[in-house]
Every structure is written in C-alpha cells, then in structure tokens.
Write an enzyme that holds these catalytic residues in place. Structure first.
Site, PDB file in Angstrom:
ATOM      1  N   LYS A 156      -9.558   2.614  -2.313  1.00 54.14           N
ATOM      2  CA  LYS A 156      -9.871   2.159  -0.960  1.00 54.14           C
ATOM      3  C   LYS A 156     -11.264   2.608  -0.548  1.00 54.14           C
ATOM      4  O   LYS A 156     -11.654   3.753  -0.765  1.00 54.14           O
ATOM      5  CB  LYS A 156      -8.813   2.687   0.013  1.00 54.14           C
ATOM      6  CG  LYS A 156      -8.774   1.994   1.367  1.00 54.14           C
ATOM      7  CD  LYS A 156      -7.520   2.426   2.116  1.00 54.14           C
ATOM      8  CE  LYS A 156      -7.334   1.724   3.445  1.00 54.14           C
ATOM      9  NZ  LYS A 156      -6.059   2.114   4.096  1.00 54.14           N
TER      10      LYS A 156
ATOM     11  N   CYS B  66      -5.680  -2.877   2.528  1.00 56.57           N
ATOM     12  CA  CYS B  66      -5.442  -2.847   3.974  1.00 56.57           C
ATOM     13  C   CYS B  66      -6.747  -2.922   4.777  1.00 56.57           C
ATOM     14  O   CYS B  66      -7.310  -3.990   4.954  1.00 56.57           O
ATOM     15  CB  CYS B  66      -4.618  -1.618   4.352  1.00 56.57           C
ATOM     16  SG  CYS B  66      -3.788  -1.746   5.959  1.00 56.57           S
TER      17      CYS B  66
ATOM     18  N   GLU C  57       0.824  -1.211   0.000  1.00 59.41           N
ATOM     19  CA  GLU C  57       0.000   0.000   0.000  1.00 59.41           C
ATOM     20  C   GLU C  57       0.861   1.266   0.000  1.00 59.41           C
ATOM     21  O   GLU C  57       1.854   1.350   0.714  1.00 59.41           O
ATOM     22  CB  GLU C  57      -0.892  -0.022   1.250  1.00 59.41           C
ATOM     23  CG  GLU C  57      -1.776   1.188   1.430  1.00 59.41           C
ATOM     24  CD  GLU C  57      -2.585   1.125   2.723  1.00 59.41           C
ATOM     25  OE1 GLU C  57      -3.575   1.879   2.834  1.00 59.41           O
ATOM     26  OE2 GLU C  57      -2.239   0.330   3.617  1.00 59.41           O
TER      27      GLU C  57
END
Length: 552
Positions: free
Chosen positions: A113, A149, A45
C-alpha cells in the site's frame, strides 16, 4: 493467453485476530472458485488478520503468525486458481499493508500500500510504512493492478498501473460504512475508470469490528463507468465474474445487480449487523436491557431481537414511584410484541434503603439531581448483577443526542457492553422506529409488523426520575438540539455557523458547553455502531480537560 478470465470475488466476514478461522474461510472460497473454474480467487484487504486491527498488528508475534498463515495457504492452494488475499508484510524492519498473490504453491507477488489513510477511524501512518507505487502482476497472462483501498481514492496509483500495462484494476478494500458511503465510493471509482479506461473491480470486506461496520457492496465497473456487477450490502457473498478480451481491452460480462436500499434501511442493517457480530465475535449468546417504556430502549430491544432472536433477549422493567402506568403498559406490550422475556424488578424499596443510608451525610442539603441519579444507578447495579448471574451482555440505550450533551447517568443508564444507537440522533430514533414498524427484511430475526407501540413513539420523552419530568425541561427540543449538534459535532462548525443557520446564540453556546463538559462520560461509555463520520470515538478525539470555548 485465453481471451476469457474468470474471477471469483469473495466478499466475506473476517474476525480480527482469528487467523486460523480467516484462513479457513479463504481456503473454502478458493475451493468454491476452483470448482467454478476460476482463474483467480480474490479476498479483501487485510483479510487474514481481520480489519481494523489497530495496534494489534504491530505486535511482532501477531504479524509473523499472519504471514506464516499466508505462506501455508499458498502451499494448501497450489493446485488450482491463484489466490489473492490481504495481510501484513515485513519489508526489512518496516511493516506494510500488503496484498499477497498466491500461485503454484508460493507467494508470487506482494503489492504494498502506498497511500495510508490517517483520518476518521484510520491510523495507518502509525501502523505501516508507505511503499513506492508498484506495477501490475500477471495471472494466466492477464495483467492486474491492485491499488489497496485508499490507493484507489487517489488518481496517481491507478494511472501508474495503467501506464505500466495493467489491463484490469482489482481493488481490495476494508472500507467501513457511513451513511451514503456507497454513492461516494461509486462516484470515485467511476472517475478511476474514466481516467484509465480499464475495467474496475471494487472488492470490499463485510462484517463488524467494534464500532465499525464493513458493508460489503462490492461492485464491478466496465470502461466508461457502466455497472456490470453489484453484490449485496451487509451480507457475505461469493460471485464469479467473467471477463472477456474484446480486442480493444477487457470487459466484464453482466452479472447480478443487487438492490441498494435507502439510508434508513442501511443504518438499521448496520446496527443489527454490528450487534450480531460484536456478540458472535466476543462469545456472548444473550443480552439484557432495561426497558423503560421509552423510545430508546424500545428500538434497542427491537434491534437486539432482529440481531440474535427474541429468545436471546431479556427485557427488564425497573420501575420507581415516578414510573407512569403508560410506561409500564408500553414496556410490557413491546416485550410481548417482540416475543422477548420480560422481568419486573421494582426499585422503590432499594431506593428507600439507599436514601436512608445517605440521610445522615446529606442532612441539611435539599434533594436535587443526586437523588434522581440514585434511581438510575440502582438500575445499573441491578442490571449488571443480572448480567453477571445469567451471562447476558447488558445493552446500553443512550442515543447520540444524549451521549453528546451528557444527558445520561454515568455508572447508571450508561452501564453496558454495547450501544447500537450511540450514533443515532434522537430525531432519527423516532423515524427509525416508524421505519421498522413498516418494514421487515429476511435478515431480521425478530417478528414482522408494528412491534413498537405507537404510544412509545408519540408520547413526550421523559427520564421519569421525578414527577411530571420531560426531557424538554433540561434540553432544547430535540429537533433544535439535533440540528445544533449536527453543526457542532458532525460538521465541526462554530457558534456563528449555528447563528447563521437560524439558532439562538445562547442556546447554541449552552449546547456547546454541554458537549465539552461531557467528554469524560463519553470516554467511559460503551462502544456502539458507527453510522456517520462524526461518531463518538475514533472519528472525534477531544481532550477531557478543555477550558476552551468558542468566543463567537
């Protein structure tokens, strides 16, 4: 479509702001994957910018620079495997945390995200927009879903990816260390595997940024939750993972399973890596510290020797008339055991000069804590002078117990650029010294053996600012103090929680009072290694001015 797929996992150490350096690391990983016959090379990331950027990523010229670097990487890596790399992306006027899939000379897909962490050290709601949950992307016919994540900590993203045809979950992470974090990660990822029935790749960043340590430890789980690959903790590593289509879904072939050390070793490795990276990434080559003959400066000196080598560590003993012969002997023995340079700089004459200078102003006032703190501030002054003269970063050595209750002198022993033990309670300092004396690893640059003299570990702690002084004169015994601090700081508990745990109410209230009145000191303290979710800085943000006290 082939029934085999090779994925190269690049668990690497990015530096915040070093866009060209991070891009070059990505390029070298891609070349290694290409040479190994990879179909896809994956990085963690926000790798192109480094992580955690905080508000730096909001600066338009910075995120535009990062996006341009990813476009250049796509062109540079046109002939060979696909490359997946984390970095920012602008969707209209909104900035996103994105995962960029580079194929055939261009960015073929961007995953944005969805779940933005807004707790502990993370402020992603402040930095990024939340994107709708997307679907998988294809590389050589394999459909891959990449929750970024935090997205993998929630079941909705992975379930949507499975429902929309993903055959593999590849999760890029910038997941920082705290004690026992690996167990938490693996348990959650097993849940995602069981829910979706898909193999899962957890690819984590490694390296330190300010107080945060990204511990790597990337791993791969097969359907059912079986561990297929475990990469090492706290080390850069590249692994080539082979996946096979069994006809009933994809599975990862068994790879190396790196051992996971216990919490004592992980904490120590985190402190070593954080200091090493803090220095390397800021440009410092050498450190110095005041070596008192006590346990805190002893473990910091040892961490420094292990992080950058004893030749780069200057230990300075600055004795006053209150410094015991045992402390003088212990400090010198430690420096000799480590192989560090050792300077002897008495402060008695300097202290006398300051006392005489202030005497007319202090006439009629009895000596008190003021005179004790002059010693500490003189030491800070002299150490900072050496730091300036020699270009060596000063380390501060206050443990978490002292930082919590303000048992430290601001502009004195709190002076310094970094504090490796800032999140280590005093009781853990003792055990960490014992652990280091009994253990040595290949990532330690200091010597093996019992480098910390036993007397440093066993003698009663003392600041030695007056005759026969002991820490217990001013504070509860450390086992009691640390247990109360664990409740009030790490668990965010109440006075009543302390009483239920068996502690005296008045003692708990006194500790609470010390915590709150010391906030201004912590606000000005050096950064230090984050080892828990209750570290002082981004994990715990309290006002300096605060009249509230727990009425319990």
């Amino acid at each position: 479509m082939s029934d085999r797929f090779r994925l190269t996992l690049a668990q690497l150490n990015a530096t915040v702001g070093d866009i060209e350096g991070n891009a070059e690391k990505a390029r070298r990983a891609w070349q290694e994957g290409r040479d190994a016959g990879a179909d896809l090379v994956a990085l963690p990331e926000m790798f192109i910018t480094g992580y955690n950027t905080q508000d730096l990523v909001r600066k338009p010229v910075f995120h535009q620079h990062a996006i341009a670097a990813i476009d250049q990487l796509a062109r540079d890596c046109a002939d060979g495997p696909a490359l997946a790399i984390g970095g920012p992306w602008l969707e209209g006027a909104e900035l996103h945390n994105a995962y960029h899939i580079l194929q055939g000379g261009q960015v073929s897909r961007r995953v944005l995200k969805h779940h933005l962490p807004n707790e502990t050290v993370f402020d992603e709601v402040r930095l990024y927009g939340s994107a709708p949950i997307g679907g998988p992307y294809a590389v050589d016919g394999l459909r891959i879903g990449s929750p970024i994540c935090e997205d993998a900590w929630h079941e909705d993203v992975t379930e949507t990816l499975e429902e929309t045809g993903a055959e593999l979950l590849l999760i890029p992470n910038g997941s920082p260390y705290y004690r026992n974090k690996m167990e938490t990660r693996q348990n959650l990822m097993v849940s995602r595997v069981i829910e979706t029935g898909l193999p899962l790749v957890y690819l984590n960043l490694v390296g330190a940024q300010d107080d945060q340590v990204f511990d790597g430890g990337s791993f791969v789980l097969n359907p059912g939750g079986e561990l297929a690959l475990q990469m090492p903790l706290f080390q850069e590593a590249i692994a080539h993972l082979d996946l096979v289509d069994t006809g009933a879904g994809w599975r990862a072939e068994k790879g190396d399973l790196a051992p996971l050390p216990d919490a004592w070793e992980q904490d120590y490795n985190a402190m070593v890596l954080s200091l090493r990276d803090y220095m390397g990434k800021t440009g410092f080559k050498k450190v110095l510290l005041g070596l008192s003959g006590g346990i805190d400066s002893a473990i910091v000196a040892t961490i420094a020797a292990d992080a950058i080598g004893a030749d780069n560590v200057r230990c300075v003993m600055l004795p006053s008339e209150y410094t015991s012969q045992a402390s003088l002997d212990d400090a010198k023995a430690l420096a000799e055991n480590l192989g560090c340079s050792y300077d002897f700089v008495p402060i008695s004459q300097s202290r006398q000069a300051v006392t005489e200078t202030l005497a007319p102003l202090f006439e009629g006032h009895a000596p008190d804590l003021t005179e004790e703190n002059i010693q500490s501030r003189l030491r800070g002054l002299l150490l900072m002078a050496m730091s300036n003269k020699f270009g060596e970063m000063l380390l501060t050595t206050g443990n978490k117990s002292e930082v919590a209750v303000g048992y430290a002198t601001i502009y004195g022993d709190m002076a310094g650029g970094y504090n490796p033990i800032k999140d280590l309670y005093k009781t853990r300092v003792f055990e960490t010294c014992r652990w280091r004396n009994a253990n040595h690893r290949d990532w330690m640059m200091g010597p093996a053996g019992a480098v910390i003299p036993e007397n440093i570990i066993t003698k009663p702690p003392s600041a030695e600012l007056r005759d026969d002084q002991k820490d217990s004169d001013s504070l509860p015994d450390y086992p009691v103090l640390d247990a109360i601090l664990e409740i009030l700081v790490d668990q965010d508990g109440s006075i009543e929680d302390c009483v239920r745990a068996g502690f005296d109410r008045d003692v708990a209230k006194r500790v609470e009072h010390l915590i709150y009145i010391s906030e201004y000191k912590r606000f000005q303290s050096a950064p230090g290694t984050r080892l828990t979710k209750g570290a002082f800085w981004l994990d715990r943000r309290y006002p300096i001015v605060n009249r509230w006290r727990d009425p319990g």
